[in-house]
Motif scaffolding. Structure first.
Motif, mmCIF file in Angstrom:
data_model
loop_
_atom_site.group_PDB
_atom_site.id
_atom_site.type_symbol
_atom_site.label_atom_id
_atom_site.label_comp_id
_atom_site.label_asym_id
_atom_site.label_seq_id
_atom_site.Cartn_x
_atom_site.Cartn_y
_atom_site.Cartn_z
ATOM 1 N N GLU A 1 -8.635 -9.079 -5.575
ATOM 2 C CA GLU A 1 -8.022 -9.474 -4.290
ATOM 3 C C GLU A 1 -9.084 -9.397 -3.228
ATOM 4 O O GLU A 1 -8.823 -10.063 -2.113
ATOM 5 N N ILE A 2 -10.099 -8.470 -3.123
ATOM 6 C CA ILE A 2 -11.054 -8.363 -2.256
ATOM 7 C C ILE A 2 -11.872 -9.788 -2.121
ATOM 8 O O ILE A 2 -11.996 -10.429 -0.964
ATOM 9 N N LYS A 3 -12.008 -10.248 -3.215
ATOM 10 C CA LYS A 3 -12.889 -11.471 -3.393
ATOM 11 C C LYS A 3 -11.960 -12.579 -3.053
ATOM 12 O O LYS A 3 -12.551 -13.492 -2.056
ATOM 13 N N SER A 4 -10.688 -12.734 -3.036
ATOM 14 C CA SER A 4 -9.848 -13.817 -2.907
ATOM 15 C C SER A 4 -9.610 -13.844 -1.492
ATOM 16 O O SER A 4 -9.425 -14.856 -0.437
ATOM 17 N N LEU A 5 -9.467 -12.511 -0.921
ATOM 18 C CA LEU A 5 -9.183 -12.333 0.558
ATOM 19 C C LEU A 5 -10.365 -12.755 1.434
ATOM 20 O O LEU A 5 -10.338 -13.487 2.472
ATOM 21 N N GLU B 1 8.636 -7.655 0.628
ATOM 22 C CA GLU B 1 7.164 -7.072 1.166
ATOM 23 C C GLU B 1 6.402 -7.958 2.028
ATOM 24 O O GLU B 1 5.778 -7.358 3.016
ATOM 25 N N GLU B 2 6.709 -9.033 2.360
ATOM 26 C CA GLU B 2 6.186 -10.067 3.242
ATOM 27 C C GLU B 2 6.794 -9.590 4.689
ATOM 28 O O GLU B 2 6.020 -9.572 5.639
ATOM 29 N N LEU C 1 -3.825 -3.726 9.564
ATOM 30 C CA LEU C 1 -2.545 -4.164 8.659
ATOM 31 C C LEU C 1 -2.574 -3.174 7.579
ATOM 32 O O LEU C 1 -1.219 -2.713 7.271
ATOM 33 N N ILE C 2 -3.461 -2.957 6.863
ATOM 34 C CA ILE C 2 -3.500 -2.130 5.643
ATOM 35 C C ILE C 2 -2.977 -0.656 6.108
ATOM 36 O O ILE C 2 -2.065 -0.050 5.306
ATOM 37 N N ALA C 3 -3.516 0.023 7.152
ATOM 38 C CA ALA C 3 -3.123 1.225 7.656
ATOM 39 C C ALA C 3 -1.703 1.294 8.009
ATOM 40 O O ALA C 3 -1.111 2.348 7.761
ATOM 41 N N THR C 4 -1.059 0.381 8.674
ATOM 42 C CA THR C 4 0.146 0.183 9.285
ATOM 43 C C THR C 4 1.197 0.016 8.161
ATOM 44 O O THR C 4 2.642 0.383 8.044
ATOM 45 N N ASN C 5 0.726 -0.856 7.088
ATOM 46 C CA ASN C 5 1.752 -1.362 5.907
ATOM 47 C C ASN C 5 2.160 -0.032 5.057
ATOM 48 O O ASN C 5 1.047 0.567 4.735
ATOM 49 N N ALA C 6 3.519 -0.121 4.588
ATOM 50 C CA ALA C 6 3.641 1.047 3.542
ATOM 51 C C ALA C 6 3.150 0.507 2.266
ATOM 52 O O ALA C 6 3.024 1.565 1.259
ATOM 53 N N ALA C 7 2.794 -0.725 1.906
ATOM 54 C CA ALA C 7 2.145 -1.034 0.369
ATOM 55 C C ALA C 7 1.000 -0.388 0.497
ATOM 56 O O ALA C 7 0.032 -0.192 1.314
ATOM 57 N N SER C 8 0.492 -0.474 -0.805
ATOM 58 C CA SER C 8 -0.916 -0.096 -1.366
ATOM 59 C C SER C 8 -1.844 -1.037 -0.592
ATOM 60 O O SER C 8 -1.657 -2.136 -0.125
ATOM 61 N N THR C 9 -3.167 -0.416 -0.666
ATOM 62 C CA THR C 9 -4.197 -1.282 -0.003
ATOM 63 C C THR C 9 -4.135 -2.670 -0.807
ATOM 64 O O THR C 9 -4.502 -3.814 -0.132
ATOM 65 N N VAL C 10 -4.303 -2.533 -2.180
ATOM 66 C CA VAL C 10 -4.275 -3.755 -2.766
ATOM 67 C C VAL C 10 -3.123 -4.641 -2.615
ATOM 68 O O VAL C 10 -3.384 -5.890 -2.632
ATOM 69 N N SER D 1 -1.286 -4.728 -0.113
ATOM 70 C CA SER D 1 -1.276 -5.388 1.271
ATOM 71 C C SER D 1 -2.481 -6.545 1.238
ATOM 72 O O SER D 1 -2.082 -7.626 1.969
ATOM 73 N N MET D 2 -3.616 -6.341 0.690
ATOM 74 C CA MET D 2 -4.450 -7.531 0.702
ATOM 75 C C MET D 2 -3.930 -8.690 0.160
ATOM 76 O O MET D 2 -4.015 -9.795 0.589
ATOM 77 N N ARG D 3 -3.108 -8.600 -0.828
ATOM 78 C CA ARG D 3 -2.535 -9.783 -1.489
ATOM 79 C C ARG D 3 -1.360 -10.283 -0.755
ATOM 80 O O ARG D 3 -1.297 -11.749 -0.708
ATOM 81 N N ILE D 4 -0.784 -9.487 0.145
ATOM 82 C CA ILE D 4 0.245 -9.987 0.883
ATOM 83 C C ILE D 4 -0.223 -10.871 2.140
ATOM 84 O O ILE D 4 0.085 -11.887 2.359
#
Length: 94
Positions: A14-18, A44-45, A61-70, A72-75
């Motif tokens: 996910e990190i690579k694709s983002l 989730e979006e 965005l990652i800190a504010t979103n309730a989803a996991s870090t991974v 959140s990056m995917r979204i």
């Protein structure tokens, strides 16, 4: 152990694709809605967009979103690919 390694691989991918989708490392996001199109988004979006404000960074965005870090990056990547998020240079504040 295998589940942990699979999670690490998923996060790395996910990190690579983002990273490939973003123009620079110092990026802020803003909303965008393609003109004259009906937009369908997942729950989730919607949750990510609901807490997002223009000018937020990926870390915000990652800190504010309730989803996991991974997740959140995917979204974020999905929204970028669909044109619902725009990545641009972050405005420097003093």
């Amino acid at each position: 152990m295998e589940a942990a390694l699979a999670t690490i691989d998923e996060a790395r991918n996910e990190i690579k694709s983002l990273g490939a989708a973003l123009p620079t490392t110092c990026v802020a996001f803003s909303h965008d809605v393609p003109a004259a199109e009906t937009v369908h988004i997942s729950v989730e979006e919607f949750r990510l967009l609901a807490v997002m404000r223009d000018g937020m960074t990926l870390n915000d965005l990652i800190a504010t979103n309730a989803a996991s870090t991974v997740d959140s990056m995917r979204i974020v990547r999905q929204l970028l690919e669909r044109g619902l998020l725009i990545a641009g240079p972050r405005k420097q504040t003093r």
